[in-house]
Write a protein that holds these residues in place. Structure first.
Motif, PDB file in Angstrom:
ATOM      1  N   ALA A  83       0.826  -1.206   0.000  1.00 33.39           N
ATOM      2  CA  ALA A  83       0.000   0.000   0.000  1.00 33.39           C
ATOM      3  C   ALA A  83       0.859   1.256   0.000  1.00 33.39           C
ATOM      4  O   ALA A  83       0.584   2.225  -0.721  1.00 33.39           O
ATOM      5  CB  ALA A  83      -0.936  -0.006   1.206  1.00 33.39           C
ATOM      6  N   LEU A  84       1.920   1.264   0.806  1.00 26.40           N
ATOM      7  CA  LEU A  84       2.815   2.420   0.846  1.00 26.40           C
ATOM      8  C   LEU A  84       3.538   2.602  -0.487  1.00 26.40           C
ATOM      9  O   LEU A  84       3.763   3.731  -0.941  1.00 26.40           O
ATOM     10  CB  LEU A  84       3.828   2.263   1.981  1.00 26.40           C
ATOM     11  N   GLY A  85       3.880   1.487  -1.116  1.00 28.30           N
ATOM     12  CA  GLY A  85       4.517   1.573  -2.429  1.00 28.30           C
ATOM     13  C   GLY A  85       3.599   2.214  -3.458  1.00 28.30           C
ATOM     14  O   GLY A  85       4.025   3.081  -4.240  1.00 28.30           O
ATOM     15  N   ILE A  86       2.323   1.819  -3.459  1.00 28.27           N
ATOM     16  CA  ILE A  86       1.357   2.408  -4.385  1.00 28.27           C
ATOM     17  C   ILE A  86       1.137   3.880  -4.072  1.00 28.27           C
ATOM     18  O   ILE A  86       0.979   4.719  -4.973  1.00 28.27           O
ATOM     19  CB  ILE A  86       0.024   1.632  -4.331  1.00 28.27           C
ATOM     20  N   GLN A  87       1.150   4.233  -2.781  1.00 28.40           N
ATOM     21  CA  GLN A  87       0.983   5.640  -2.423  1.00 28.40           C
ATOM     22  C   GLN A  87       2.117   6.485  -2.988  1.00 28.40           C
ATOM     23  O   GLN A  87       1.876   7.552  -3.570  1.00 28.40           O
ATOM     24  CB  GLN A  87       0.930   5.783  -0.903  1.00 28.40           C
ATOM     25  N   TRP A  88       3.356   6.037  -2.842  1.00 20.75           N
ATOM     26  CA  TRP A  88       4.492   6.776  -3.404  1.00 20.75           C
ATOM     27  C   TRP A  88       4.420   6.800  -4.919  1.00 20.75           C
ATOM     28  O   TRP A  88       4.818   7.784  -5.562  1.00 20.75           O
ATOM     29  CB  TRP A  88       5.810   6.158  -2.934  1.00 20.75           C
ATOM     30  N   HIS A  89       3.923   5.721  -5.491  1.00 16.91           N
ATOM     31  CA  HIS A  89       3.768   5.671  -6.952  1.00 16.91           C
ATOM     32  C   HIS A  89       2.788   6.741  -7.429  1.00 16.91           C
ATOM     33  O   HIS A  89       3.061   7.463  -8.399  1.00 16.91           O
ATOM     34  CB  HIS A  89       3.268   4.281  -7.352  1.00 16.91           C
ATOM     35  N   VAL A  90       1.651   6.876  -6.747  1.00 17.51           N
ATOM     36  CA  VAL A  90       0.649   7.872  -7.145  1.00 17.51           C
ATOM     37  C   VAL A  90       1.208   9.283  -6.998  1.00 17.51           C
ATOM     38  O   VAL A  90       1.007  10.144  -7.860  1.00 17.51           O
ATOM     39  CB  VAL A  90      -0.643   7.695  -6.320  1.00 17.51           C
ATOM     40  N   LEU A  91       1.934   9.529  -5.921  1.00 13.57           N
ATOM     41  CA  LEU A  91       2.539  10.854  -5.744  1.00 13.57           C
ATOM     42  C   LEU A  91       3.572  11.130  -6.832  1.00 13.57           C
ATOM     43  O   LEU A  91       3.689  12.261  -7.320  1.00 13.57           O
ATOM     44  CB  LEU A  91       3.182  10.949  -4.356  1.00 13.57           C
ATOM     45  N   ALA A  92       4.311  10.101  -7.235  1.00 18.43           N
ATOM     46  CA  ALA A  92       5.278  10.275  -8.325  1.00 18.43           C
ATOM     47  C   ALA A  92       4.575  10.499  -9.655  1.00 18.43           C
ATOM     48  O   ALA A  92       5.103  11.186 -10.542  1.00 18.43           O
ATOM     49  CB  ALA A  92       6.195   9.051  -8.414  1.00 18.43           C
ATOM     50  N   MET A  93       3.381   9.929  -9.815  1.00 15.66           N
ATOM     51  CA  MET A  93       2.607  10.139 -11.038  1.00 15.66           C
ATOM     52  C   MET A  93       2.195  11.595 -11.207  1.00 15.66           C
ATOM     53  O   MET A  93       2.291  12.163 -12.301  1.00 15.66           O
ATOM     54  CB  MET A  93       1.350   9.257 -11.031  1.00 15.66           C
ATOM     55  N   PHE A  94       1.735  12.203 -10.130  1.00 15.38           N
ATOM     56  CA  PHE A  94       1.124  13.527 -10.251  1.00 15.38           C
ATOM     57  C   PHE A  94       1.969  14.660  -9.679  1.00 15.38           C
ATOM     58  O   PHE A  94       1.787  15.818 -10.067  1.00 15.38           O
ATOM     59  CB  PHE A  94      -0.252  13.519  -9.579  1.00 15.38           C
ATOM     60  N   GLY A  95       2.865  14.370  -8.752  1.00 14.61           N
ATOM     61  CA  GLY A  95       3.673  15.419  -8.143  1.00 14.61           C
ATOM     62  C   GLY A  95       4.460  16.267  -9.139  1.00 14.61           C
ATOM     63  O   GLY A  95       4.452  17.505  -9.056  1.00 14.61           O
ATOM     64  N   PRO A  96       5.146  15.655 -10.115  1.00 10.42           N
ATOM     65  CA  PRO A  96       5.923  16.464 -11.068  1.00 10.42           C
ATOM     66  C   PRO A  96       5.078  17.382 -11.938  1.00 10.42           C
ATOM     67  O   PRO A  96       5.633  18.253 -12.621  1.00 10.42           O
ATOM     68  CB  PRO A  96       6.620  15.395 -11.935  1.00 10.42           C
ATOM     69  N   SER A  97       3.755  17.207 -11.932  1.00 13.11           N
ATOM     70  CA  SER A  97       2.894  18.029 -12.785  1.00 13.11           C
ATOM     71  C   SER A  97       3.003  19.514 -12.465  1.00 13.11           C
ATOM     72  O   SER A  97       2.657  20.353 -13.295  1.00 13.11           O
ATOM     73  CB  SER A  97       1.433  17.572 -12.644  1.00 13.11           C
ATOM     74  N   PHE A  98       3.491  19.850 -11.262  1.00 14.73           N
ATOM     75  CA  PHE A  98       3.661  21.255 -10.922  1.00 14.73           C
ATOM     76  C   PHE A  98       4.706  21.926 -11.808  1.00 14.73           C
ATOM     77  O   PHE A  98       4.685  23.145 -11.979  1.00 14.73           O
ATOM     78  CB  PHE A  98       4.051  21.404  -9.454  1.00 14.73           C
ATOM     79  N   PHE A  99       5.639  21.140 -12.359  1.00 14.02           N
ATOM     80  CA  PHE A  99       6.675  21.746 -13.202  1.00 14.02           C
ATOM     81  C   PHE A  99       6.844  21.064 -14.554  1.00 14.02           C
ATOM     82  O   PHE A  99       7.668  21.493 -15.359  1.00 14.02           O
ATOM     83  CB  PHE A  99       8.037  21.751 -12.471  1.00 14.02           C
ATOM     84  N   THR A 100       6.078  20.031 -14.839  1.00  9.57           N
ATOM     85  CA  THR A 100       6.208  19.361 -16.139  1.00  9.57           C
ATOM     86  C   THR A 100       5.930  20.320 -17.284  1.00  9.57           C
ATOM     87  O   THR A 100       6.614  20.288 -18.315  1.00  9.57           O
ATOM     88  CB  THR A 100       5.249  18.157 -16.232  1.00  9.57           C
ATOM     89  N   GLY A 101       4.919  21.186 -17.120  1.00  8.69           N
ATOM     90  CA  GLY A 101       4.604  22.158 -18.176  1.00  8.69           C
ATOM     91  C   GLY A 101       5.771  23.075 -18.466  1.00  8.69           C
ATOM     92  O   GLY A 101       6.068  23.382 -19.626  1.00  8.69           O
ATOM     93  N   SER A 102       6.467  23.521 -17.422  1.00  9.61           N
ATOM     94  CA  SER A 102       7.636  24.390 -17.618  1.00  9.61           C
ATOM     95  C   SER A 102       8.763  23.633 -18.315  1.00  9.61           C
ATOM     96  O   SER A 102       9.467  24.188 -19.169  1.00  9.61           O
ATOM     97  CB  SER A 102       8.117  24.927 -16.266  1.00  9.61           C
ATOM     98  N   LEU A 103       8.934  22.365 -17.967  1.00  5.86           N
ATOM     99  CA  LEU A 103       9.967  21.561 -18.631  1.00  5.86           C
ATOM    100  C   LEU A 103       9.642  21.368 -20.107  1.00  5.86           C
ATOM    101  O   LEU A 103      10.550  21.408 -20.963  1.00  5.86           O
ATOM    102  CB  LEU A 103      10.087  20.202 -17.935  1.00  5.86           C
ATOM    103  N   ILE A 104       8.369  21.157 -20.410  1.00  2.00           N
ATOM    104  CA  ILE A 104       7.967  21.018 -21.812  1.00  2.00           C
ATOM    105  C   ILE A 104       8.249  22.307 -22.577  1.00  2.00           C
ATOM    106  O   ILE A 104       8.764  22.287 -23.703  1.00  2.00           O
ATOM    107  CB  ILE A 104       6.473  20.646 -21.901  1.00  2.00           C
TER     108      ILE A 104
END
Length: 406
Positions: free
Chosen positions: A260-281
């Motif tokens: 469960a903790l692994g999936i939680q970190w996975h979900v945060l890794a899925m969406f967390g970078p979205s705060f700066f992915t647009g700038s990287l693009i």
């Protein structure tokens, strides 16, 4: 001495307002899907007297519902506009949550699966939040608008699990009934956000000539083919590996809490970078970000193949989430360059139909692949698809640099 008048700056205030509203709707709306992913199999196991192997059907039914809903979502929003379509989908999600809760009360597995499928159908509309955010944005702000909406998934990754934890015993001893009542409540909150959207209807909705090209012509564009292929591959590989990982962890002697903790970190890794992915693009280009995402997916499988310790699983899941974020958001940004305003709804819906059709297949097959062929085989399967997409990206860039006719 005279000075030329500077070009007027493009005002993205409306686009920023819409993107913020859609990000908040994503935060609570996407929680419905995570609620089904977390608890659907447990409820299925609880409701089944025999054939416990069917316990995962509600989760797969939700994914299938998303695939089925993609094309109707495009047609409805093409006819009535984004706001009406999103509001209607929120009402469907309310119905889905209440139906699932009622099914738990009367112990009806089939009815519960239908409720999960309706959640997926509503989710098909929510998947277009990212496209809607780009509708009123300038070309420069579009990648950021998309990434803002995807960032709402960070909150959804917290809201969904916490909703399950806090409500599963609300109607004790009937487990999880309160969870799905709460899911209906979250859909009502999302409804309040989308009700305030201001997305002008395109000219073809107001009765002006469409000017749109035939769908077949749009789908033949090299950029559409490559962006869709990368989106499908990124999402399907993520679903395939993510679904199998908790089962593999438990088979290796790790606990459900570890999984469960692994999936939680996975979900945060899925969406967390979205705060700066647009700038990287904006800085490095869509194609490079997609390529980085694909490389991270390959890195996930490399780490997974190196060992079966807890660290290997957790690191692999984080890399899997990061790869999905870069690959899927980058491919979505690429897709926005393939259609005209009057074509956007059907093209976006067609793209999502491809994506979630394949993801549904990956979801249904993941457990069987793990059972028959093993954890290592699932990870080896990632590499040929990553290489194929890398080749397609290279071909597209070469094709466009030579200015060949499309």
């Amino acid at each position: 001495m005279s000075f030329a008048n500077p070009a007027p700056a493009i005002d993205d205030r409306l686009a920023k307002r819409n993107a913020l509203l859609l990000a908040m709707a994503q935060a609570v709306g996407a929680a419905s899907a995570s609620i089904v992913i977390i608890s659907g199999s447990l409820v299925g196991y609880m409701l089944l007297d025999e054939s416990k192997s069917w316990a995962t059907v509600p989760v797969s039914a939700m994914v299938l519902g998303t695939a089925i809903g993609t094309l109707p979502a495009g047609m409805i929003m093409r006819r009535f506009g984004r706001r009406v379509g999103f509001m209607g989908a929120c009402l469907v999600a309310v119905l889905a949550g209440l139906l699932a809760a009622f099914a738990i009360f009367i112990e009806d597995f089939l009815l519960f699966s239908i409720g999960a499928a309706l959640t997926g159908f509503a989710n098909a509309f929510a998947q277009q939040y990212r496209f809607a955010a780009a509708d009123t944005a300038s070309d420069a702000f579009k990648p950021k608008a998309i990434s803002w909406v995807m960032a709402g998934g960070v909150l959804a990754g917290i809201v969904g699990p916490q909703t399950v934890i806090w409500t599963k015993d609300a109607f004790d001893p009937i487990l999880f009934a309160g969870t799905y009542v709460a899911q209906a409540g979250l859909a009502l909150v999302a409804l309040m956000f989308v009700a305030f959207l201001k997305i002008p209807k395109p000219a073809y909705v107001r009765g002006a000539p469409t000017g749109g090209r035939p769908l077949r012509e749009i789908l033949r564009q090299p950029r559409f083919i490559v962006s869709a292929a990368c989106a499908v591959t990124t999402y399907a590989l993520m679903s395939l590996v993510m679904t199998a990982t908790p089962l593999a962890m438990i088979a290796c002697g790790l606990s459900e809490t570890d999984a469960a903790l692994g999936i939680q970190w996975h979900v945060l890794a899925m969406f967390g970078p979205s705060f700066f992915t647009g700038s990287l693009i904006a800085r490095f280009g869509k194609e490079r970000i997609v390529a980085i995402g694909l490389a991270l997916l390959a890195g996930c499988s490399i780490v997974a193949l190196m060992g079966l310790d807890l660290a290997h699983f957790w690191i692999a899941l984080v890399l899997l989430g990061l790869g999905w974020n870069f690959g899927f958001i980058g491919a979505t940004a690429m897709l926005t360059e393939t259609y005209r305003p009057e074509e956007r709804n059907m093209v976006q819906a067609t793209n999502d139909f491809f994506v979630f059709g394949v993801v549904a297949f990956a979801s249904f097959s993941s457990g069987q692949l793990l059972d028959v062929f093993g954890w290592a085989t699932i990870n080896w399967m990632v590499f040929p698809f990553v290489v194929l997409c890398m080749v397609l990206l290279g071909w597209l860039l070469t094709h466009e640099r030579r200015n060949l006719p499309v």
